[in-house]
Design an enzyme around this catalytic site. Structure first.
Site, PDB file in Angstrom:
ATOM      1  N   GLY A   1       1.635  -0.888   9.731  1.00  0.00           N
ATOM      2  CA  GLY A   1       1.794  -1.132   8.304  1.00  0.00           C
ATOM      3  C   GLY A   1       0.926  -0.239   7.448  1.00  0.00           C
TER       4      GLY A   1
ATOM      5  N   ASN B   1      -4.876   1.900  -1.778  1.00  0.00           N
ATOM      6  CA  ASN B   1      -5.460   0.565  -1.905  1.00  0.00           C
ATOM      7  C   ASN B   1      -6.314   0.419  -3.168  1.00  0.00           C
ATOM      8  OD1 ASN B   1      -7.772   2.052  -1.028  1.00  0.00           O
ATOM      9  ND2 ASN B   1      -8.686   0.157  -0.296  1.00  0.00           N
TER      10      ASN B   1
ATOM     11  N   LYS C   1       0.802  -1.218   0.000  1.00  0.00           N
ATOM     12  CA  LYS C   1       0.000   0.000   0.000  1.00  0.00           C
ATOM     13  C   LYS C   1       0.839   1.275   0.000  1.00  0.00           C
ATOM     14  CE  LYS C   1      -4.084  -2.130   1.995  1.00  0.00           C
ATOM     15  NZ  LYS C   1      -5.230  -1.995   2.903  1.00  0.00           N
TER      16      LYS C   1
END
Length: 265
Positions: free
Chosen positions: A127, A86, A65
């Site tokens: 993340g 995304n 991403k």
């Protein structure tokens, strides 16, 4: 027939094809959606396939991403704010990177009529999806957000962008009203998160962004202690609906029939 893909590594767990192909059929759209496991070295080649109109659009999942961004021409406001992409599509000659994870996470909680105003949140992981969760939590009125990551350096990089968050070392536990697992720990059957579950009362919400399996060990451990649990299925559905609208200018239907279809093999 237009082709759409979700890329990631791992990718086996993704049910994005099942969802989007369902919506294609429901809306009489001549398109097909598939999933593809790729490596970081494949990203530029993949983007060029969109540029050449071989692929009409794509979703990006773990762990790309952020890594996909250098190959994109323009970011939407949401994607730029989160520094996370995304959803990708072609607009004119430009590859556009969008972020529908913020909307997905926000709606997955907002539609539950949960009041998170002035509440405390504890996020496990820093993340690609974590910035989206942080942004959504702030929009929901959360007072304080603490992040813990296995690699502390990555958590410290996150704090440079969101200076209002607090950091904890991995394995440490803080009191919170909502605990969110944004890591990939749980995709495997034996995965366990090092967390002191006994610190939290039954009113605490444990949220796992993973939706397959339906109950990770993180959620099972919380449920055994009487806590409220929620997996990432509705976040997944809402972010997919937003991506679907970007591509097709249609709001796909989200109802019980769809959820039953997704949760039954």
């Amino acid at each position: 027939m237009k082709k759409y893909l979700v890329i990631g590594n791992p990718i086996e767990h993704s049910i994005s094809p099942k969802l989007h192909n369902y919506w294609f059929k429901e809306n009489f759209i001549d398109a097909y959606y598939d999933k593809l496991k790729v490596n970081e070295s494949d990203l530029e080649y993949f983007i060029n396939k969109i540029r050449n109109k071989e692929i009409a659009g794509a979703n990006i999942t773990v762990p790309f991403k952020e890594k996909i961004i250098p190959f994109i021409d323009k970011l939407t406001e949401e994607a730029s704010y989160a520094n996370s992409v995304n959803t990708i599509y072609l607009s004119g000659n430009n590859i556009i990177g969008d972020n529908t994870d913020i909307t997905g996470f926000y709606l997955s909680l907002k539609t539950q009529n949960l009041n998170l105003t002035n509440k405390l949140a504890f996020i496990l992981g820093s993340g690609g999806v974590t910035p989206s969760i942080i942004i959504a939590l702030k929009r929901l009125g959360v007072k304080n957000i603490t992040v813990s990551n296995r690699t502390k350096k990555k958590a410290e990089e996150l704090k440079k962008k969101f200076d209002f968050i607090d950091l904890k070392d991995w394995g440490e536990t803080v009191k919170a009203n909502i605990i969110i697992n944004s890591t990939s720990i749980g995709l495997k059957k034996d995965d366990q998160i090092n967390l002191n579950f006994g610190l939290f009362g039954s009113e605490t919400l444990f949220y796992d962004v993973i939706y397959n399996p339906i109950k990770t060990n993180f959620l099972k451990n919380a449920e055994e202690r009487g806590c409220v649990i929620q997996n990432g299925l509705m976040m997944f559905v809402y972010q997919a609906a937003a991506a679907f609208k970007r591509w097709h200018l249609l709001d796909p239907k989200i109802d019980t029939k769809l959820i039953n279809f997704l949760t039954n093999d």
